[in-house]
Design an enzyme around this catalytic site. Structure first.
Site, PDB file in Angstrom:
ATOM      1  N   ARG A 233     -14.588  -2.944 -56.399  1.00  0.00           N
ATOM      2  CA  ARG A 233     -13.228  -3.235 -55.976  1.00  0.00           C
ATOM      3  C   ARG A 233     -12.794  -4.582 -56.537  1.00  0.00           C
ATOM      4  O   ARG A 233     -13.612  -5.491 -56.714  1.00  0.00           O
ATOM      5  CB  ARG A 233     -13.124  -3.280 -54.443  1.00  0.00           C
ATOM      6  CG  ARG A 233     -13.075  -1.899 -53.775  1.00  0.00           C
ATOM      7  CD  ARG A 233     -11.761  -1.187 -54.066  1.00  0.00           C
ATOM      8  NE  ARG A 233     -11.675   0.105 -53.394  1.00  0.00           N
ATOM      9  CZ  ARG A 233     -12.058   1.257 -53.922  1.00  0.00           C
ATOM     10  NH1 ARG A 233     -12.593   1.273 -55.128  1.00  0.00           N
ATOM     11  NH2 ARG A 233     -11.906   2.388 -53.250  1.00  0.00           N
ATOM     12  N   GLU A 261      -3.233  -4.367 -57.700  1.00  0.00           N
ATOM     13  CA  GLU A 261      -2.965  -3.224 -58.562  1.00  0.00           C
ATOM     14  C   GLU A 261      -1.625  -2.603 -58.179  1.00  0.00           C
ATOM     15  O   GLU A 261      -1.372  -2.417 -56.982  1.00  0.00           O
ATOM     16  CB  GLU A 261      -4.091  -2.195 -58.443  1.00  0.00           C
ATOM     17  CG  GLU A 261      -5.433  -2.731 -58.900  1.00  0.00           C
ATOM     18  CD  GLU A 261      -6.599  -1.796 -58.614  1.00  0.00           C
ATOM     19  OE1 GLU A 261      -7.679  -2.009 -59.177  1.00  0.00           O
ATOM     20  OE2 GLU A 261      -6.423  -0.854 -57.799  1.00  0.00           O
ATOM     21  N   HIS A 283      -7.992   1.210 -63.349  1.00  0.00           N
ATOM     22  CA  HIS A 283      -8.555   1.882 -62.180  1.00  0.00           C
ATOM     23  C   HIS A 283      -8.616   3.403 -62.390  1.00  0.00           C
ATOM     24  O   HIS A 283      -8.104   4.195 -61.590  1.00  0.00           O
ATOM     25  CB  HIS A 283      -7.743   1.553 -60.922  1.00  0.00           C
ATOM     26  CG  HIS A 283      -8.532   1.715 -59.658  1.00  0.00           C
ATOM     27  ND1 HIS A 283      -8.329   0.941 -58.546  1.00  0.00           N
ATOM     28  CD2 HIS A 283      -9.521   2.587 -59.325  1.00  0.00           C
ATOM     29  CE1 HIS A 283      -9.161   1.310 -57.581  1.00  0.00           C
ATOM     30  NE2 HIS A 283      -9.895   2.309 -58.037  1.00  0.00           N
TER      31      HIS A 283
END
Length: 310
Positions: A233, A261, A283
């Site tokens: 993460r 993000e 991601h």
């Protein structure tokens, strides 16, 4: 029963959501802004959400009976509020193990084999002009014999560890929770892992144990030849400090997750000078076609179990 999916775009353009219609009325929205959530859920029994926040206020102004998270983490749901209101929250887990592990090695091998340089060399037409059959302008390094450190030896971490072992790496790990025990791989302290490993791959959740786990003091302990990868993460690695380490010390990095993000416009990774030492993806490691298909099947199963009282 009415089911509403709030952010179908997060499941991909090719996601087949038709199976949800077998439960009753199904409505799908590509994206949902915070000020649209309550209106879109006003008649819904079940919500499917990946990143849209389902807050106490949302629950208070709707009649939700089930919250389905199309991801593993439930940090976008007010879980305590749902519990108090008797609304089950069901997530999905384990669907992306193969996808993440594959992406980790895709990025690692791009750096180790200098793939970006060599493919650009050929596509630019330079190989045509060469007087010899090959080009050795950039060093290619083997994974065999390298010390490979895993931070977070959960399901994904174990998969990465096994692949690294198959490449001939000496695999060690650091458990961020202190609870993971594995007889196949050696457990080490974080300091030992940082100072000794040639490759470090992060597969841990973001929590009080891992927030800023890898900041400047930790990055300073890395060898200048280290490849650092984060598939856990954002927020585990201090991104500004890592950008500086890439430019100042030659550290290499493969990064798939960021603290914020989507990526912010002035992110330090965008101005890294040693750009060849950074592989940055948006991601996507979790998102192979097969993983997303499995995820949808798991959400369907969660709804079925809810209907059957499980």
């Amino acid at each position: 029963m009415k089911i509403v999916c709030l952010d179908a775009d997060t499941l991909g353009f090719d996601a087949d959501l038709n199976e949800f219609a077998k439960f009753g009325e199904f409505v799908s929205y590509p994206k949902t802004a915070a000020n649209q959530t309550i209106e879109r859920l006003k008649d819904a029994d079940v919500v499917i959400s990946n990143k849209v926040l389902i807050t106490d206020d949302v629950m208070a102004n709707t009649n939700l009976k089930l919250i389905c998270v199309s991801a593993t983490g439930v940090n976008n749901i007010d879980v305590e509020a749902a519990k108090k209101r008797g609304i089950p929250v069901k997530n999905v887990a384990g669907y992306s193990t193969n996808s993440v592990a594959q992406q980790a090695f895709a990025g690692l091998l791009m750096l180790a084999n200098n793939m970006e340089y060599y493919t650009s060399y050929v596509s630019s037409g330079e190989w045509v002009k060469s007087e010899i059959f090959t080009n050795l302008d950039r060093v290619i390094t083997e994974l065999n014999g390298k010390k490979f450190g895993i931070i977070g030896l959960g399901t994904i971490g174990k998969s990465v560890a096994n692949i690294a072992k198959a490449f001939g790496c000496d695999v060690v790990y650091y458990s961020t929770s202190g609870k993971n025990n594995n007889n196949e791989f050696k457990s080490v302290s974080l300091d030992e892992l940082l100072t000794q490993c040639d490759i470090i791959s992060i597969h841990a959740p973001l929590n009080e144990n891992t927030k800023n786990l890898i900041a400047k003091p930790q990055l300073d302990k890395l060898k200048s030849s280290t490849i650092l990868m984060n598939f856990g993460r954002g927020g585990i690695v201090d991104e500004t400090a890592l950008a500086n380490a890439i430019d100042e010390r030659g550290i290499k990095a493969v990064i798939d997750v960021l603290e914020k993000e989507p990526m912010i416009a002035n992110h330090p990774f965008l101005t890294v000078k040693n750009r060849q030492n950074l592989i940055l993806t948006p991601h996507v490691a979790w998102a192979s076609k097969e993983a997303r298909q499995t995820l949808i099947k798991m959400v369907v199963k969660n709804i079925e179990e809810f209907i059957n009282g499980k």
